[in-house]
Structure formats: C-alpha cells, structure tokens
Design an enzyme around this catalytic site. Sequence first.
Site, PDB file in Angstrom:
ATOM      1  N   ILE A  74       0.844  -1.197   0.000  1.00 39.20           N
ATOM      2  CA  ILE A  74       0.000   0.000   0.000  1.00 39.20           C
ATOM      3  C   ILE A  74       0.875   1.241   0.000  1.00 39.20           C
ATOM      4  O   ILE A  74       1.751   1.395   0.863  1.00 39.20           O
ATOM      5  CB  ILE A  74      -0.930  -0.019   1.222  1.00 39.20           C
ATOM      6  N   CYS A  75       0.630   2.103  -0.981  1.00 40.11           N
ATOM      7  CA  CYS A  75       1.358   3.369  -1.112  1.00 40.11           C
ATOM      8  C   CYS A  75       2.866   3.097  -1.105  1.00 40.11           C
ATOM      9  O   CYS A  75       3.364   2.338  -1.930  1.00 40.11           O
ATOM     10  CB  CYS A  75       0.915   4.321   0.004  1.00 40.11           C
ATOM     11  N   MET A  76       3.599   3.700  -0.162  1.00 42.68           N
ATOM     12  CA  MET A  76       5.048   3.494  -0.111  1.00 42.68           C
ATOM     13  C   MET A  76       5.367   2.010   0.132  1.00 42.68           C
ATOM     14  O   MET A  76       6.396   1.492  -0.333  1.00 42.68           O
ATOM     15  CB  MET A  76       5.603   4.343   1.032  1.00 42.68           C
ATOM     16  N   THR A 126      -1.456  -1.098  -4.396  1.00 43.32           N
ATOM     17  CA  THR A 126      -2.594  -0.175  -4.328  1.00 43.32           C
ATOM     18  C   THR A 126      -2.086   1.226  -4.029  1.00 43.32           C
ATOM     19  O   THR A 126      -1.242   1.406  -3.154  1.00 43.32           O
ATOM     20  CB  THR A 126      -3.599  -0.599  -3.235  1.00 43.32           C
ATOM     21  N   GLY A 130       3.743  -0.304  -1.185  1.00 36.33           N
ATOM     22  CA  GLY A 130       3.633  -0.890  -2.514  1.00 36.33           C
ATOM     23  C   GLY A 130       4.952  -0.762  -3.257  1.00 36.33           C
ATOM     24  O   GLY A 130       5.385  -1.697  -3.947  1.00 36.33           O
TER      25      GLY A 130
END
Lengths: 294, 421
Positions: free
Chosen positions: B152-154, B176, B156
């Site tokens: 998720i985000c960083m 994501t 990811g």
Amino acid sequence: MSGSEKANPDLQTIIRQWLKTGSPSGAETEPGSGERSSEQGQKAQAERLSKDAYFSMMRTFQAVSSAMSEPPVLDALFRSANILPDIVSTFVITGLKGYFALHQQVIDKMGKIGSHTDAYSFDNIDQEALRVWSEIYKNEIRQYFNVPQLGLSRFYQERVNQALDKFNIFSSALAEFLQLLSLPFEKSFRVLQEKIEDLTRTGSLPEDSRGYYQMWVKILEGHFMTLFQSPEYNKSLGETMTALEDYISARNRILQDMLQSMPVPTRKEMDDLYKEIYLLKKKVRDLEKANGKQ
Amino acid sequence: MNKPKIPVDIILKHLAEQAEVSRERVQKATDVLLGNLDTDIAATPYEVVYEEDRVKLKHYARSPKAEDAMQTPLLVVYALINRETMLDLQPERSVVKSLLADGVNLYMVDWGYPTYKDKFLTIDDHVNGYMDNIVDFILKREKVEKINLMGICMGGTFSVMYSALHPHKVKNLVTTVCPTNFDTRQGLLHIWMKWMDVDKMIDTFGNMPGDLMNFGFLLLNPARLMIDKYIGFLENMDNKAFVENFVRMEKWIFDSPDVPGETFRQFTKDLYQNNLLIENRLHIGGRHVDLRNITMPMLNIYARYDHLVPPEAAEKITSVVGSTDTENVCLETGHIGIYVSSKTQKEFAPKIISWLREREGRREPVNQAGLYRRKSVPKRARSSIRNSSLSTKRKKELSHAGKKRLFFNNLQGEQGVRDHP
C-alpha cells in the site's frame, strides 16, 4: 636596591620601631624568639610575611624616590607637566573621533534602509513590508552577529550569536511564508464580493448561508492551488524550511555545548553509538542469512 | 409579481430557520460529545506472531464463516507514513474484515514507531531485512513456497522492489495507490519533493518528523483539509455515528510515526528526484532492482482523484515489469477513499479477492536457477469495475516481453546503468 637600603639606614630603623609598637604584645617580633604554641607560630609567620611586604614596598618606594630625585628625571617631569594638556586633548580627540565614526556608520546603515524600498510606494505595502524587513536584516543588521569573538569563550559566544542570527532569519522567513498563505483568503473574499455583485444583478443569489460558504470555499481552494504552483510560493517554502533547519542546527550546537559539561551523553555521542549498533546488527543479520543458506 | 433580485425575505427566513436548527444541533451535540463514543480503531482481533526491533507482524484470525479458505497467505505491507490501522478503521468499512470474511489468510506488517536510533535504517534494511525476514517466517509457518504480497502506497513501492529482488517467494503481487513513476507534475507532492533539500533536512532532524509531514499534507489543500472538513464536522456533530467515524479518522490521520532518516533520504533522492525505479536503474543494498524479474501476476489499483499518488505516478508500472499477466484498475475516488469510502468498499476488497482466487490454484514449476517460470499466460481478468484496465492500449503496445526487454536495453544504452557504490 641594596645600595638604597644602605644609603637610608634611618628609614629601616624607623620601621622596625613602628612594627614593634604595632604588635599586640608590644614584644619584638623577631623569628625564633623562644618556644611557641602552633597558634602562636602561625601568628608569628603572618606577622613576618606582612613585615616582609612592608619592607619590599618601602624599598620600591625608596628606589623610585631616589631615581626621581635625580636632576635629569626632575627635568623630564617638569617637561611632561608642560605637555600634559596636549596629551589630554589628543586622548579626547581620538575618543570623540572613534565615537563619531561609529555613529556615522550606524547612520549610514540606517540610511541604507530606505534604499531597499521605493519611497511613497504603498501599492504592495502589506507584502513588501516583510520582504523589506528581511532584506534590511540580512544586509544591515546581521553583520553584528558575525563580528569575530575573542578569548577563551569565543567559540561558545560565536555559537550563541549564530543561533540568534538564524532565529532572526527564520522568524522573518516564516512571517513572509505565513503572509503568502494569507493571500488566498484576502483574494477569495474580494472575488466573492465580485461574484455576489454579479449574482445580485442576475437575481440568482443563494438563499441560505451554506450556498455562500460553498461559493467561498471553492474560490479559496482555487486560489490556494494557484498559489501553491507559483514559483514565489515554492521559493518562500524552501527558504522557510532552510531557515528552520539552520536555526535548529544552530540551537542544537548550543545545547551540545551545555550538555558537554553535564554528566549526560550528547546527541553526537548517541549518534555514534547508534551507528555502531546499527552496523553490528546489520553484520549479524548478514551472517545469520549466510549461515541459514549453508 | 416579479421575483426580487435580492430575495431579502427568503434569505432572512432561511437565516432564522438555520439559527433554530443550529441551536438544536448544538444542544444535541452536547449530548453526543459528552456521552460514550466508540472511537476505537483497528478493533479486529489479531495476534503478533513475529517481532524484530520495532517491527511487528500481525496475523488475523480467519472468519469461521469463510467457506472457501485461500491457501496462499496474503502479506499486506503498509507505508512507513501513517499506520496500517487505516485498513481497519471502522467496523463496517474495514478492508481487513472484508478480506477475512472471504477466506484470506491475512498477515500485516506493523512498522511501529521509529525512534532516533532507527535513523540509519535504509530502504535495503526494510526490504531485504525486515520484509524478507517476515516473508521467510510466514513461508516456514504456513509451510508454503510462496506468498501473495500486497503493498500500500510506499509499502507498494517496497513490495515492487521486494518482488524484483525475491521473485521466487512471491506468487502474486498486488499494489494499491503505489507510487512508482515519479516523473510527473500531477499532484503538488511531486512538485515539492523535486526541489526539497533532503540532505539538509535529514541532517537536521535525524528522522523525518511525522508532524512535519502531516503539516505538509494539510498544506496540499488547506481549504478542504483545514476548513471545510471541520465545517462539515460542525454541521454533523449531533450525529453520533458521524462523530465516531470522524474521530476515528482524526486518530488515524494524526497518528504519524517519524520516517527513518536514511530511508526518507534515499526514497526522495532515488525515486522522487531521480526516478530510478521505473527506469530500472535503482540499486538497494548493492543489488539491482530489475523490474524484469517481476514475472508473477500483478494487479495495480489506483485512484483517479488521488492528490498524493496521481494516476500518472501509479499506472506505468504494469507496462514495464516482466510479467505479462498484469492489470490496472482505476477507482473513482481519492488516496484514502479507496480504503474507507462506502462506495469503494464494494469494489476494492472484492476485486482483490476475486483476482487472487483466479490465480490461487495455479502451480508453477521451479527452474534450476530457483526462479519460477510461467507455464502459460493466463487470460486477463475481466474487471467489473468502471475504468479498469485504463491503459489497455498501452499495455497492448508494451506487454510483449521482448518489447520490454528492448525498452530497458535502450534505456540502459542511452543513460547507462549506475553502479551502486
């Protein structure tokens, strides 16, 4: 000196007599005169030291007096009395010149303050005021914080001056930045007024406060977005961050000085320790992985 | 009679009504705010099964109602910014609960709160250190050869790096709102990070302070995040459920751990400022993060109105990885809305679960080099979500593995691969 003593035997005699009378018991205060208790011994030693001091002082006085009584010295003394007014006036003139020069320097610097802004220009007075103050500080005032310090505590004093300087720079940068952030509010209200004028003309004014609020917040958002993409904003944000970081670093250096004298570890010492632990853990992790693969 | 241009009577009438409504609201709000509020976040039970330094691994108990349990465990890696509690923010809008209810064997990394002693930790320490240790632990615990990885985000971005460096341990990769292409001027964050003097910042602060980052995030849209949001609260503060959820969100937003200094420095310089990842030039811990090694299926979900990771920053990755089984899904929401909005709750977790299920039974042989080889290229998943596979045209152009290789070869030929010190 010994010649002078020999030349003035009467003076020694007079002092001996005076010291004799000055002692509380009235007894002669020659060293080693019979048995004494330790208290008496200390007392006698103190008296002997003070007597020596008197003798030394008198000998110096005698030497100076005899030198002064020589004719060439007396001539020089009279001559210096004649030039005394000149010397005094030279001192006074030098002092006044220094004072006037310093005063002139301050006046010059104050005069330069005016050169950073246009006279009678009030168009952007709100925005300009902070920028002008910042420039005045950087060009005319901050040099005083950079005057070289002298002596044993010079490094400490220098760091204190640096922290003060960095704090002033940060304050002015922050004020400019906050002032920029306030611009969208000012402009959004102006645009809202214009919009209300238009809506009044067309007869389509919102009928509840929510409608006005939505209109305003949309305008405000637009203005912020425009501001945030402008080079001026990015420059100001960058300068503020840099000034904040400079100030924190300068402040930390003072704290480091203070902590150095206390029985607590400093940040730098902890950094070194943390780094060692970090490297050791990394080494252990790599070794464990290598062993696991085998 | 014509309508007046300024309907003073109506305006005054509304003002009077609103004054009455406001009075009633304040009265009710007093009861709500002084009463018992349930504002707990991350309430789904879990067990901490692994710990290393500040990092913990949470394992969630699978829902007993879930009939068809998935065998391959799913490891969720959250960002170092804010906390993973966002996936379990509200009982009725919890990604964690949705995944568990559909039989996912869920593990989640809790990065904890870095302190000053963590300032030397690099991306390598997070990816090849903590993440790899956690994956090894799960593989051993679950007695499986591979896991499903979701970043998720960083987190990811870390997961992309991990999959490129340890492809033999990842069965499927889900990213994501994950930033991978930093060569964009969409979104203020990308503009601001370009000029940031990160060296000076980290040398000064040691770690990147969470509060400072939060202040920066608020400045991305102060009109909405600092004014409108709280006006909305005032208008609904007599609504207990609204207040509870609002406070939950506030708890999550301002629960910001510091980011380890060296990690932040490297992330900013190598990614935001030099865009090394997507250009296949990134090295961590002396190893080349070669995106061509990402041969496992990849699902990439992002949000159209994301102001932190705009579509341009997220969508390119599927066109440059080695996998031919990739899918881009763009949801009509924002960076946080993707996890917490009621609308996307019906789309986000179900999409991930169905995509993983389609690939659950697949077995892949191991080649001699220890790398798993794709047996056949699966049919692209048909997504029911609007605007999914946005880059279909581009993917057709670039999806061929040979073309990708050519792309990277050209890139390296022009710019040269930077040797890691």
